[in-house]
Design an enzyme around this catalytic site. Structure first.
Site, PDB file in Angstrom:
ATOM      1  N   GLU A  61      -0.663  -5.567   5.775  1.00 46.71           N
ATOM      2  CA  GLU A  61       0.656  -5.668   5.123  1.00 46.71           C
ATOM      3  C   GLU A  61       1.517  -6.731   5.802  1.00 46.71           C
ATOM      4  O   GLU A  61       2.200  -7.507   5.137  1.00 46.71           O
ATOM      5  CB  GLU A  61       1.372  -4.311   5.171  1.00 46.71           C
ATOM      6  CG  GLU A  61       0.747  -3.278   4.253  1.00 46.71           C
ATOM      7  CD  GLU A  61       1.343  -1.888   4.418  1.00 46.71           C
ATOM      8  OE1 GLU A  61       1.310  -1.125   3.449  1.00 46.71           O
ATOM      9  OE2 GLU A  61       1.814  -1.541   5.506  1.00 46.71           O
ATOM     10  N   THR A  85       0.851  -1.201   0.000  1.00 52.36           N
ATOM     11  CA  THR A  85       0.000   0.000   0.000  1.00 52.36           C
ATOM     12  C   THR A  85       0.884   1.248   0.000  1.00 52.36           C
ATOM     13  O   THR A  85       1.948   1.246   0.603  1.00 52.36           O
ATOM     14  CB  THR A  85      -0.888  -0.003   1.273  1.00 52.36           C
ATOM     15  OG1 THR A  85      -1.768  -1.117   1.192  1.00 52.36           O
ATOM     16  CG2 THR A  85      -1.714   1.272   1.394  1.00 52.36           C
ATOM     17  N   GLY A  86       0.386   2.309  -0.646  1.00 53.09           N
ATOM     18  CA  GLY A  86       1.089   3.593  -0.594  1.00 53.09           C
ATOM     19  C   GLY A  86       1.408   4.125  -1.972  1.00 53.09           C
ATOM     20  O   GLY A  86       1.164   3.468  -2.994  1.00 53.09           O
ATOM     21  N   SER A  87       1.978   5.333  -2.004  1.00 54.80           N
ATOM     22  CA  SER A  87       2.210   6.007  -3.285  1.00 54.80           C
ATOM     23  C   SER A  87       3.266   5.273  -4.129  1.00 54.80           C
ATOM     24  O   SER A  87       3.181   5.268  -5.362  1.00 54.80           O
ATOM     25  CB  SER A  87       2.625   7.460  -3.048  1.00 54.80           C
ATOM     26  OG  SER A  87       3.737   7.506  -2.181  1.00 54.80           O
ATOM     27  N   THR A  88       4.251   4.647  -3.489  1.00 53.16           N
ATOM     28  CA  THR A  88       5.285   3.932  -4.259  1.00 53.16           C
ATOM     29  C   THR A  88       4.666   2.693  -4.909  1.00 53.16           C
ATOM     30  O   THR A  88       4.920   2.402  -6.085  1.00 53.16           O
ATOM     31  CB  THR A  88       6.471   3.541  -3.340  1.00 53.16           C
ATOM     32  OG1 THR A  88       6.759   4.630  -2.464  1.00 53.16           O
ATOM     33  CG2 THR A  88       7.714   3.207  -4.141  1.00 53.16           C
ATOM     34  N   ALA A 121       7.808   1.449   2.374  1.00 57.03           N
ATOM     35  CA  ALA A 121       8.146   1.538   3.799  1.00 57.03           C
ATOM     36  C   ALA A 121       8.315   3.004   4.164  1.00 57.03           C
ATOM     37  O   ALA A 121       8.529   3.856   3.287  1.00 57.03           O
ATOM     38  CB  ALA A 121       9.426   0.768   4.102  1.00 57.03           C
ATOM     39  N   LYS A 158       6.720   0.611   9.086  1.00 57.98           N
ATOM     40  CA  LYS A 158       5.649   0.672   8.096  1.00 57.98           C
ATOM     41  C   LYS A 158       4.351   1.069   8.796  1.00 57.98           C
ATOM     42  O   LYS A 158       4.245   1.000  10.000  1.00 57.98           O
ATOM     43  CB  LYS A 158       5.469  -0.688   7.420  1.00 57.98           C
ATOM     44  CG  LYS A 158       6.572  -0.967   6.396  1.00 57.98           C
ATOM     45  CD  LYS A 158       6.306  -2.212   5.566  1.00 57.98           C
ATOM     46  CE  LYS A 158       4.962  -2.290   4.932  1.00 57.98           C
ATOM     47  NZ  LYS A 158       4.581  -1.139   4.085  1.00 57.98           N
TER      48      LYS A 158
HETATM   49  C1  5RP Z   1       1.282   1.875   4.354  1.00 60.13           C
HETATM   50  C2  5RP Z   1       2.758   1.782   4.338  1.00 60.13           C
HETATM   51  C3  5RP Z   1       3.462   2.387   3.161  1.00 60.13           C
HETATM   52  O1  5RP Z   1       4.122   1.371   2.496  1.00 60.13           O
HETATM   53  C4  5RP Z   1       4.426   3.435   3.647  1.00 60.13           C
HETATM   54  O2  5RP Z   1       3.687   4.404   4.386  1.00 60.13           O
HETATM   55  C5  5RP Z   1       5.138   4.117   2.478  1.00 60.13           C
HETATM   56  O3  5RP Z   1       4.240   4.886   1.740  1.00 60.13           O
HETATM   57  P1  5RP Z   1       4.686   5.703   0.454  1.00 60.13           P
HETATM   58  O4  5RP Z   1       5.049   4.709  -0.593  1.00 60.13           O
HETATM   59  O5  5RP Z   1       3.449   6.506   0.098  1.00 60.13           O
HETATM   60  O6  5RP Z   1       5.841   6.585   0.837  1.00 60.13           O
HETATM   61  O7  5RP Z   1       3.387   1.212   5.190  1.00 60.13           O
HETATM   62  O8  5RP Z   1       0.741   1.385   5.544  1.00 60.13           O
END
Ligand code: 5RP
Length: 226
Positions: free
Chosen positions: A108, A30-33, A88, A99
């Site tokens: 996750e 999950t997340g933008s990456t 992460a 995380k």
């Molecule tokens: C979600 C997470 C994400 O992987 C972590 O917050 C990184 O997010 P992003 O890719 O947006 O920087 O642990 O629960």
């Protein structure tokens, strides 16, 4: 800076495509990456007629992946995952992680623990010498959550953290509720002294569901930096 971080995330997501076998089920974090990765999977496989099946770690991921033609199935339909790719918030020199910045730590961690390979994709701003600048997310049940917060604070003091600040994650109007209907406490520690002791201590408290410390789980870290 924001642009640089975003391009680092894209670079890491693109590189991680090398570890995807489109014939096998993929675990999506999950997340933008990870969102960059989902877009890449769409461009590379889905648009070329390849059926991609994945297990998701959040509603956010399920919504984006499904909208881009990726088939999402339940984790219980899968015996073992070959690869899970996730982001992460912090990565230390031993590949231990914080995380949960996106609130999906419980799902996750369950998905990561079912996987042969747990690959982390981050931009270089996530690399730290010591975990803890990023507030540590801890998922707790809703019932008695103020008392659970008190016991977390007491534990932190007993472990040597001076005046630890613990806050409830908030949504716009209320306490933030996770996909599993729990709350998140953010532990503002600045530096984590002993990650294993902290994780074990927190997991022993009644009402704590999961901790955003991911230790000895990541098999590979891909760091994107332009
Ligand atoms: C979600 C997470 C994400 O992987 C972590 O917050 C990184 O997010 P992003 O890719 O947006 O920087 O642990 O629960």
């Amino acid at each position: 800076m924001e642009k640089k971080i975003n391009s680092g995330k894209k670079i890491a997501a693109t590189k991680s495509m090398e570890f995807i076998d489109p014939k096998k089920i993929i675990g999506l974090g999950t997340g933008s990456t990870v969102n960059h990765l989902i877009n890449k999977i769409h461009e590379t496989f889905v648009l070329n007629g390849q059926l991609i099946t994945a297990v998701s770690t959040s509603t956010e991921t399920t919504d984006l992946a499904s909208s881009l033609g990726i088939n999402i199935i339940d984790l219980d339909q899968v015996d073992e995952l070959n690869v899970v790719i996730d982001g992460a918030d912090e990565v230390d020199p031993e590949n231990n992680l914080i995380k949960g910045g996106g609130g999906a730590l419980l799902m996750e961690k369950i998905v990561a623990s079912c996987s042969k390979q747990f690959i982390i994709i981050v931009d270089s701003s996530k690399i730290v010498s010591n975990l803890g600048k990023f507030p540590l997310p801890v998922e707790v049940v809703q019932f008695g959550s103020e008392r659970i917060k008190d016991s977390v604070e007491r534990l932190l003091v007993s472990l040597g953290y001076q005046m630890p600040k613990v806050t409830f994650r908030r949504s716009e109007t209320n306490k933030y509720v996770t996909d599993q209907h729990n709350y998140i406490l953010d532990l503002h520690l600045n530096e984590i002294l002993d990650a294993k002791a902290l994780s074990l201590g927190l997991l022993q408290l009644v009402g704590v569901v999961e901790v955003g410390l991911f230790m000895d789980l990541a098999s590979k870290i891909i760091i994107g930096d332009d």
